[in-house]
Design an enzyme around this catalytic site. Sequence first.
Site, short mmCIF file in Angstrom:
data_model
loop_
_atom_site.label_atom_id
_atom_site.label_comp_id
_atom_site.label_asym_id
_atom_site.label_seq_id
_atom_site.Cartn_x
_atom_site.Cartn_y
_atom_site.Cartn_z
N ARG A 28 0.55 -0.87 -0.02
CA ARG A 28 -0.17 0.15 0.31
C ARG A 28 1.09 1.14 0.55
O ARG A 28 0.61 2.23 -0.14
CB ARG A 28 -1.29 -0.29 1.01
N GLU A 40 -0.74 -8.92 -5.22
CA GLU A 40 -2.06 -9.57 -5.79
C GLU A 40 -2.23 -11.28 -5.86
O GLU A 40 -2.56 -11.38 -5.44
CB GLU A 40 -3.10 -8.61 -6.61
N THR A 46 -3.44 -16.86 0.19
CA THR A 46 -2.49 -16.83 1.26
C THR A 46 -2.57 -15.26 2.15
O THR A 46 -3.13 -14.63 1.98
CB THR A 46 -1.28 -16.41 0.63
N LEU A 83 5.68 -20.64 0.49
CA LEU A 83 4.38 -20.01 0.03
C LEU A 83 3.41 -20.84 -0.75
O LEU A 83 1.85 -20.75 -0.88
CB LEU A 83 4.69 -18.62 -1.19
N TYR A 85 0.93 -23.40 -3.89
CA TYR A 85 0.34 -23.10 -5.45
C TYR A 85 1.98 -22.58 -6.21
O TYR A 85 1.52 -21.24 -6.64
CB TYR A 85 -0.49 -21.78 -4.65
N TYR A 122 -10.95 -11.48 -10.32
CA TYR A 122 -10.22 -11.08 -8.79
C TYR A 122 -8.79 -10.10 -9.12
O TYR A 122 -8.70 -8.59 -9.51
CB TYR A 122 -9.89 -11.90 -7.76
N ASP A 140 -13.41 -11.32 -4.23
CA ASP A 140 -12.64 -12.14 -3.77
C ASP A 140 -13.58 -12.69 -2.56
O ASP A 140 -14.97 -12.30 -2.41
CB ASP A 140 -11.82 -11.78 -2.66
N CYS A 194 -15.28 -7.43 9.24
CA CYS A 194 -17.17 -7.91 8.93
C CYS A 194 -16.30 -10.08 9.14
O CYS A 194 -16.63 -9.95 7.83
CB CYS A 194 -17.27 -8.16 7.60
N CYS A 201 -19.54 -6.15 14.88
CA CYS A 201 -20.88 -5.79 13.90
C CYS A 201 -20.60 -4.24 14.23
O CYS A 201 -21.27 -2.77 13.88
CB CYS A 201 -22.22 -5.89 13.98
#
Length: 351
Positions: A28, A40, A46, A83, A85, A122, A140, A194, A201
């Site tokens: 970010r 991404e 992950t 990692l 995959y 995605y 996602d 969430c 909430c």
Amino acid sequence: MRSNDWKTKFREVLTDWYRRERRDLPWRRTCNPYWIWISEVMLQQTRVDTVIPYYLRFTERYPTMEDLAYAPEQELMKNWEGLGYYSRVRNLQAGVREAYETYGEVPADPERFRKLKGVGPYTAGAVMSIAFGIPAPAVDGNVMRVLSRVLLIEEDIAKPKTRKIFEAAVMDLIDRDDPSSFNQGLMELGATVCTPTRPKCLLCPVREWCGAYHEGREESLPVKSKKKKQETVPQTVIAVKSPDGRWLLEQRPDDGLLAGMWQFPTAETGDPAEAVRQITERHRLDLGPLKEAVRFKHIFTHRIWEVEAFEATSSAVGVPSGRSGWFLPEEINSLTLPNPTKKVRDAVIGG
DNA sequence: AACCCGGGGAG
DNA sequence: CTCCCAGGGTT
């Protein structure tokens, strides 16, 4: 409850909350589309805490698309090791190379970007909205959970076609002035507030517009059918040492599970005697007595390995081939090893 | 649409 | 243990 223009308020409150409360994460701090792309792909299935060190190492080692596009495969795998995959990193490299050679940069065009290897719906939506501010849906698991609760969507989120419903919902709600904060806001909300169980909430900035909150149904949404449970596969591993202190490793096939990674000789059986037969036959060995080394379970998505590992010495050292060889302990560490193999290595050689 | 592909954390 | 997670490719 919901006023007529609740959508306007919803997107304002969500994006304001995100800009104010977002976690400070490495990806970010950049607006480099290529770096965001890397993040991404790493974040697919992950967790954030797992990805951070890999992301930092990867962007340092491959700072530009050109660096990654032509990186040696073995070294690339080494930087991805652990990692999971592993097809992700092969597809990422193929996609980056394709983008670099075709456009010289990450194309700021959802349709062109979506065509690249390893870029699905995605990833396309996430990179386009975050890097370029293009209003595209990035749906996602988090987004489906949040929106199923807010909008009381009861479709089974385990079914592939359900994603389209949520993509349409995102396009109806998205903040066209700041699609990046809107999409990341939904995901951040799903990750921190969430949550799947016991959502917070009372801390939620958008509970005023949340159907599930008003009906007290936040714990029963989203609807998700169960997948069938994994089959259990026995694996007998024999770590074979030569008289001069080298270990026999074999390379897995180039396709399928843990493609191309290295392991100690392994047989898919729970019977040590049968494993000895298969492995001595395969590698032309003359094994001494087996010594029990370690026993553990390894969980994959659709399979469970019950691993029983032994150590043995072989007087005959067979013929090394392209897919197997005898290695000193320090040489083993330069091979790409799946986690089960690392566990066996640590048991027989020491970490 | 169904299946394949890792690994780690939470409860 | 079970479930979940910032999914995509192949068939």
